[in-house]
Design a protein around this motif. Structure first.
Motif, PDB file in Angstrom:
ATOM      1  N   PHE A 134       8.435  -0.394   3.453  1.00  0.00           N
ATOM      2  CA  PHE A 134       7.921   0.246   2.244  1.00  0.00           C
ATOM      3  C   PHE A 134       6.857  -0.628   1.586  1.00  0.00           C
ATOM      4  CE2 PHE A 134      11.867   2.849   2.225  1.00  0.00           C
ATOM      5  CZ  PHE A 134      11.282   4.091   2.055  1.00  0.00           C
ATOM      6  N   TYR A 135       7.105  -1.936   1.525  1.00  0.00           N
ATOM      7  CA  TYR A 135       6.145  -2.862   0.926  1.00  0.00           C
ATOM      8  C   TYR A 135       4.824  -2.847   1.700  1.00  0.00           C
ATOM      9  CZ  TYR A 135       4.034  -7.295  -0.487  1.00  0.00           C
ATOM     10  OH  TYR A 135       3.159  -8.261  -0.931  1.00  0.00           O
ATOM     11  N   ILE A 136       4.902  -2.823   3.037  1.00  0.00           N
ATOM     12  CA  ILE A 136       3.692  -2.795   3.855  1.00  0.00           C
ATOM     13  C   ILE A 136       2.908  -1.509   3.615  1.00  0.00           C
ATOM     14  CG2 ILE A 136       2.840  -2.725   6.237  1.00  0.00           C
ATOM     15  CD1 ILE A 136       5.288  -4.457   6.991  1.00  0.00           C
ATOM     16  N   MET A 137       3.614  -0.390   3.498  1.00  0.00           N
ATOM     17  CA  MET A 137       2.942   0.885   3.269  1.00  0.00           C
ATOM     18  C   MET A 137       2.265   0.947   1.905  1.00  0.00           C
ATOM     19  SD  MET A 137       3.292   2.840   5.975  1.00  0.00           S
ATOM     20  CE  MET A 137       2.987   1.305   6.866  1.00  0.00           C
ATOM     21  N   VAL A 138       2.863   0.303   0.902  1.00  0.00           N
ATOM     22  CA  VAL A 138       2.340   0.390  -0.464  1.00  0.00           C
ATOM     23  C   VAL A 138       1.290  -0.679  -0.740  1.00  0.00           C
ATOM     24  CG1 VAL A 138       2.939   0.253  -2.915  1.00  0.00           C
ATOM     25  CG2 VAL A 138       4.444   1.474  -1.330  1.00  0.00           C
ATOM     26  N   LYS A 139       1.607  -1.943  -0.449  1.00  0.00           N
ATOM     27  CA  LYS A 139       0.732  -3.061  -0.804  1.00  0.00           C
ATOM     28  C   LYS A 139      -0.321  -3.377   0.255  1.00  0.00           C
ATOM     29  CE  LYS A 139       1.003  -5.174  -3.969  1.00  0.00           C
ATOM     30  NZ  LYS A 139       0.359  -5.008  -5.274  1.00  0.00           N
ATOM     31  N   ARG A 140      -0.120  -2.945   1.463  1.00  0.00           N
ATOM     32  CA  ARG A 140      -1.071  -3.126   2.551  1.00  0.00           C
ATOM     33  C   ARG A 140      -1.428  -4.590   2.826  1.00  0.00           C
ATOM     34  NH1 ARG A 140      -1.488   1.289   5.726  1.00  0.00           N
ATOM     35  NH2 ARG A 140      -1.806   3.174   4.535  1.00  0.00           N
ATOM     36  N   PRO A 141      -0.455  -5.474   3.031  1.00  0.00           N
ATOM     37  CA  PRO A 141      -0.831  -6.827   3.444  1.00  0.00           C
ATOM     38  C   PRO A 141      -1.478  -6.814   4.832  1.00  0.00           C
ATOM     39  CG  PRO A 141       1.539  -6.503   3.675  1.00  0.00           C
ATOM     40  CD  PRO A 141       1.010  -5.299   2.959  1.00  0.00           C
ATOM     41  N   TYR A 142      -1.142  -5.828   5.639  1.00  0.00           N
ATOM     42  CA  TYR A 142      -1.804  -5.612   6.928  1.00  0.00           C
ATOM     43  C   TYR A 142      -1.511  -4.195   7.369  1.00  0.00           C
ATOM     44  CZ  TYR A 142       2.909  -6.588   8.761  1.00  0.00           C
ATOM     45  OH  TYR A 142       4.266  -6.571   8.999  1.00  0.00           O
ATOM     46  N   GLN A 143      -2.254  -3.738   8.385  1.00  0.00           N
ATOM     47  CA  GLN A 143      -2.030  -2.433   8.976  1.00  0.00           C
ATOM     48  C   GLN A 143      -2.422  -2.487  10.442  1.00  0.00           C
ATOM     49  OE1 GLN A 143      -4.706   0.622   7.388  1.00  0.00           O
ATOM     50  NE2 GLN A 143      -6.060  -0.977   6.615  1.00  0.00           N
ATOM     51  N   VAL A 144      -2.196  -1.395  11.139  1.00  0.00           N
ATOM     52  CA  VAL A 144      -2.492  -1.354  12.574  1.00  0.00           C
ATOM     53  C   VAL A 144      -3.969  -1.668  12.799  1.00  0.00           C
ATOM     54  CG1 VAL A 144      -2.646   0.152  14.578  1.00  0.00           C
ATOM     55  CG2 VAL A 144      -0.639   0.235  13.123  1.00  0.00           C
TER      56      VAL A 144
END
Length: 319
Positions: A134-144
């Protein structure tokens, strides 16, 4: 293809729902018995409804994702949207199946709360990984597609699932110079909650500063050598670096940080014990760092060898 399958699954869900109603509304002689004290007609009707919920959830997921996929070609957004939709529809399907199977629609909410409280203690690590997702989806520290370094592991992000992040490793124990090693690294998503995440190619500014170091002797004409390195780098990088610097300044303007950033490559001079290091600094895409450094080094070294009267190398090095 996915849309046809989605419509087909929704139609199948409707047929199963109608069949469940028919079983409940009509008395069939073969279904007059019981199974573990549960009437067979009730058991069959509930089973048909459970199947209908599953088909409906999967069909709706295919239709929604297919509609979104037709509106964008961005692979990163599609990957994230697919995971979010999977989570939403799986959760909805589980709640629907439990509600249909138990026929306790209101009491199910209280039961889920009690079960969730118990699961929190039993499955702490998977739960933390889900929170990390959830944190990755919201804050976007990284993505694919990003190149990242997390807890000593460095690579390109190829998958961000509910519980784990998958990297294609670069560097590592097998290779160097930011080259792929061929290995896969799997990290729990919970690491983003407690570890440093270094993103080398985030979407806002997918470039990094790089350095190329050349060692020369004290007898070298440093001004000439510096200008030579800047000329070669400027000729090779062209206006691409100036365009990237403009984007870099725009990003800096959004922050309270004030930095002096030059449009062209620069050279810093560092004195060592028996030689001088000339460090060329320039902006490059992280996946092109090794290639750009190699080509710049060949060009600069060739120019320096053409001017032996103005550029000298340390005695310990052969020319």
């Amino acid at each position: 293809m996915n849309r046809r399958l989605g419509y087909g699954l929704l139609l199948l869900a409707g047929l199963f729902t109608a069949a469940s109603g028919a079983v409940r509304g009509f008395a069939f002689a073969p279904l007059s018995g019981t199974y573990f004290e549960v009437p067979l007609d009730v058991l069959l009707a509930q089973g048909l409804l459970v199947a209908a919920v599953g088909f409906a959830a999967y069909g709706a997921y295919l239709l929604v994702f297919g509609f979104a996929a037709s509106r964008t070609t961005n692979k990163r957004r599609l990957h994230d949207l697919r995971n979010v939709l999977r989570f939403v529809f799986i959760a909805a399907a589980l709640v629907g199946v439990l509600a249909v199977a138990t026929r306790q629609y209101v009491g199910l909410l209280f039961s889920l709360g009690i079960v969730g409280f118990a699961v929190t203690f039993a499955l702490q690590q998977p739960l933390f990984s889900l929170i990390g997702w959830f944190y990755i989806m919201v804050k976007r520290p990284y993505q694919v597609g990003d190149r990242v370094s997390i807890e000593g592991s460095k690579g390109d992000v190829v998958e961000v699932d509910f519980l784990v992040t998958t990297l294609w490793e670069i560097n590592g124990e097998l290779v160097s110079s930011h080259q792929p090693s061929g290995r896969i690294i799997t990290l729990p998503n919970s690491v983003v909650l407690s570890s440093h995440v270094h993103n080398y190619s985030w979407e806002g500014f997918p470039f990094v500063w790089n350095e190329l170091t050349v060692q020369v002797a004290f007898e070298t004409d440093l001004e000439f050598a510096r200008e030579l390195m800047v000329e070669e780098a400027d000729d090779y990088l062209g206006d691409r670096m100036a365009e990237r610097i403009a984007a870099y300044r725009e990003r800096l303007a959004e922050t309270p940080v004030e930095l002096e950033v030059r449009d062209r490559p620069t050279v810093n001079v560092v004195q060592q014990e028996s030689w001088v290091e000339l460090r060329l600094r320039y902006l490059v895409h992280p996946r092109q760092g090794s290639r750009v450094r190699n080509e710049l080094y060949e060009r600069i070294l060739g120019r320096m060898n053409d001017n032996p009267d103005r550029v000298a190398f340390p005695v310990s090095r052969s020319r």
